[in-house]
Design a protein around this motif. Structure first.
Motif, PDB file in Angstrom:
ATOM      1  N   GLN A  85       0.832  -1.207   0.000  1.00 47.20           N
ATOM      2  CA  GLN A  85       0.000   0.000   0.000  1.00 47.20           C
ATOM      3  C   GLN A  85       0.867   1.258   0.000  1.00 47.20           C
ATOM      4  OE1 GLN A  85      -2.257  -0.533   3.652  1.00 47.20           O
ATOM      5  NE2 GLN A  85      -3.988  -1.421   2.546  1.00 47.20           N
ATOM      6  N   ILE A  86       0.264   2.359  -0.471  1.00 49.92           N
ATOM      7  CA  ILE A  86       0.888   3.682  -0.377  1.00 49.92           C
ATOM      8  C   ILE A  86      -0.155   4.662   0.148  1.00 49.92           C
ATOM      9  CG2 ILE A  86       2.035   5.591  -1.560  1.00 49.92           C
ATOM     10  CD1 ILE A  86       2.896   3.707  -3.747  1.00 49.92           C
ATOM     11  N   GLU A  87       0.249   5.468   1.134  1.00 43.38           N
ATOM     12  CA  GLU A  87      -0.604   6.558   1.617  1.00 43.38           C
ATOM     13  C   GLU A  87       0.135   7.877   1.402  1.00 43.38           C
ATOM     14  OE1 GLU A  87      -2.852   8.220   5.654  1.00 43.38           O
ATOM     15  OE2 GLU A  87      -1.775   6.304   5.682  1.00 43.38           O
ATOM     16  N   TYR A  88      -0.550   8.832   0.782  1.00 43.60           N
ATOM     17  CA  TYR A  88       0.064  10.129   0.478  1.00 43.60           C
ATOM     18  C   TYR A  88      -0.974  11.228   0.657  1.00 43.60           C
ATOM     19  CZ  TYR A  88       2.680  13.684  -2.211  1.00 43.60           C
ATOM     20  OH  TYR A  88       3.356  14.824  -2.613  1.00 43.60           O
ATOM     21  N   LYS A  89      -0.595  12.255   1.386  1.00 44.69           N
ATOM     22  CA  LYS A  89      -1.497  13.373   1.680  1.00 44.69           C
ATOM     23  C   LYS A  89      -2.806  12.885   2.294  1.00 44.69           C
ATOM     24  CE  LYS A  89       0.273  16.603  -1.806  1.00 44.69           C
ATOM     25  NZ  LYS A  89      -0.054  17.475  -2.962  1.00 44.69           N
ATOM     26  N   GLY A  90      -2.701  11.857   3.138  1.00 42.97           N
ATOM     27  CA  GLY A  90      -3.868  11.337   3.829  1.00 42.97           C
ATOM     28  C   GLY A  90      -4.768  10.458   2.991  1.00 42.97           C
ATOM     29  N   GLU A  91      -4.347  10.140   1.780  1.00 41.84           N
ATOM     30  CA  GLU A  91      -5.160   9.320   0.882  1.00 41.84           C
ATOM     31  C   GLU A  91      -4.453   8.004   0.568  1.00 41.84           C
ATOM     32  OE1 GLU A  91      -8.170   9.966  -0.148  1.00 41.84           O
ATOM     33  OE2 GLU A  91      -8.328  12.024   0.608  1.00 41.84           O
ATOM     34  N   MET A  92      -5.221   6.908   0.591  1.00 38.14           N
ATOM     35  CA  MET A  92      -4.686   5.617   0.178  1.00 38.14           C
ATOM     36  C   MET A  92      -4.782   5.528  -1.344  1.00 38.14           C
ATOM     37  SD  MET A  92      -3.755   4.288   3.015  1.00 38.14           S
ATOM     38  CE  MET A  92      -3.274   2.702   2.350  1.00 38.14           C
ATOM     39  N   LEU A  93      -3.663   5.249  -1.984  1.00 37.79           N
ATOM     40  CA  LEU A  93      -3.661   5.122  -3.435  1.00 37.79           C
ATOM     41  C   LEU A  93      -4.243   3.777  -3.851  1.00 37.79           C
ATOM     42  CD1 LEU A  93      -0.162   6.624  -4.338  1.00 37.79           C
ATOM     43  CD2 LEU A  93      -2.354   7.793  -4.044  1.00 37.79           C
ATOM     44  N   LEU A  94      -4.741   3.725  -5.075  1.00 41.67           N
ATOM     45  CA  LEU A  94      -5.313   2.491  -5.607  1.00 41.67           C
ATOM     46  C   LEU A  94      -4.251   1.707  -6.373  1.00 41.67           C
ATOM     47  CD1 LEU A  94      -8.802   3.541  -7.066  1.00 41.67           C
ATOM     48  CD2 LEU A  94      -8.350   2.237  -4.983  1.00 41.67           C
ATOM     49  N   GLN A  95      -4.169   0.419  -6.085  1.00 50.00           N
ATOM     50  CA  GLN A  95      -3.256  -0.429  -6.845  1.00 50.00           C
ATOM     51  C   GLN A  95      -3.887  -0.728  -8.208  1.00 50.00           C
ATOM     52  OE1 GLN A  95      -1.331  -4.832  -6.277  1.00 50.00           O
ATOM     53  NE2 GLN A  95      -1.309  -3.500  -4.472  1.00 50.00           N
ATOM     54  N   VAL A  96      -3.067  -0.654  -9.247  1.00 53.35           N
ATOM     55  CA  VAL A  96      -3.558  -0.812 -10.617  1.00 53.35           C
ATOM     56  C   VAL A  96      -3.411  -2.267 -11.064  1.00 53.35           C
ATOM     57  CG1 VAL A  96      -3.345  -0.019 -13.004  1.00 53.35           C
ATOM     58  CG2 VAL A  96      -2.849   1.551 -11.109  1.00 53.35           C
ATOM     59  N   SER A  97      -4.463  -2.815 -11.611  1.00 54.99           N
ATOM     60  CA  SER A  97      -4.418  -4.175 -12.138  1.00 54.99           C
ATOM     61  C   SER A  97      -3.445  -4.247 -13.310  1.00 54.99           C
ATOM     62  CB  SER A  97      -5.817  -4.597 -12.600  1.00 54.99           C
ATOM     63  OG  SER A  97      -5.758  -5.762 -13.396  1.00 54.99           O
TER      64      SER A  97
END
Length: 227
Positions: free
Chosen positions: A113-125
């Motif tokens: 996972q990655i969290e940036y600026k308080g948002e969890m990024l979506l992993q791309v298929s």
């Protein structure tokens, strides 16, 4: 208060509130330092967990320092990577005698996972990745194996994009934000900017160079001079 303690306290406080200096041109950034700052490994003696964050600036630095590279190449890569952040990750269990049993690709990707600026990024298929971009990273695989050996053979590239609620990408390694990377139970919080991209500051006493993140010399307590 003890002079040495006062100096260290001043240094610590100034580091927290420092106004960062100027940034280096890509051709002047140390690739070795940049890679050290973007590769994170757990200290758990029973686990092999490694996260390599590969920001677009990595490719800019590489391109700027490669006399055979062209502007068209980096421009094409920038277009392909727009809207994505890329990690290379590997995880495994370390046995009693030091052997590593690597986790499956599915398990590794599911725990990244990655969290940036308080948002969890979506992993791309993988199915969503442009074929040209997928081919580029396939060509990178031998380089990764050459760099990391068996660990590189079990390393997986993972792509992330903005979630459906907020647009926060790209992650800017020159910003003053914090980014958090997670791989299984291993969590690494990184405070930006990356030091390797900052011009060093000079001590007015002995002219030695120090981190561009610092405001005061850790040895003399004097305010560092921006170059």
């Amino acid at each position: 208060m003890n002079t040495k303690v006062s100096t260290l306290l001043l240094f610590f406080l100034s580091s927290l509130s420092a106004v960062f200096g100027q940034f280096k041109e890509a051709k002047d950034v140390s690739m070795e330092e940049l890679m050290l700052e973007t590769q994170f490994t757990t200290e758990n003696p029973d686990k092999m967990s490694m996260i390599w964050w590969i920001p677009f600036e990595f490719w800019e630095v590489s391109n700027a320092q490669d006399p055979t590279a062209s502007f068209d190449e980096i421009a094409a890569l920038k277009t392909m990577l727009e809207g994505y952040e890329v990690l290379a990750v590997v995880e495994g269990d370390i046995g009693y005698f030091g052997g590593i049993t690597y986790d499956t690709k599915e398990n590794v990707l599911n725990s990244t996972q990655i969290e940036y600026k308080g948002e969890m990024l979506l992993q791309v298929s993988e199915k969503k990745i442009n074929s040209d971009l997928a081919n580029f990273f396939s060509m990178m695989k031998p380089m990764v194996v050459n760099m990391f050996g068996p660990m590189g053979e079990n390393m997986h590239f993972v792509f992330f994009e903005n979630n459906n609620k907020s647009t926060v990408l790209p992650i800017d390694p020159k910003s003053s934000e914090t980014v958090t990377f997670t791989l299984g139970t291993y969590v690494k919080e990184v405070t930006l900017p990356l030091n390797s991209m900052l011009l060093e500051k000079k001590c007015p006493i002995d002219k030695s160079l120090h981190s561009g993140k610092w405001s005061y010399c850790p040895f003399h307590g004097e305010k560092l001079i921006a170059q």
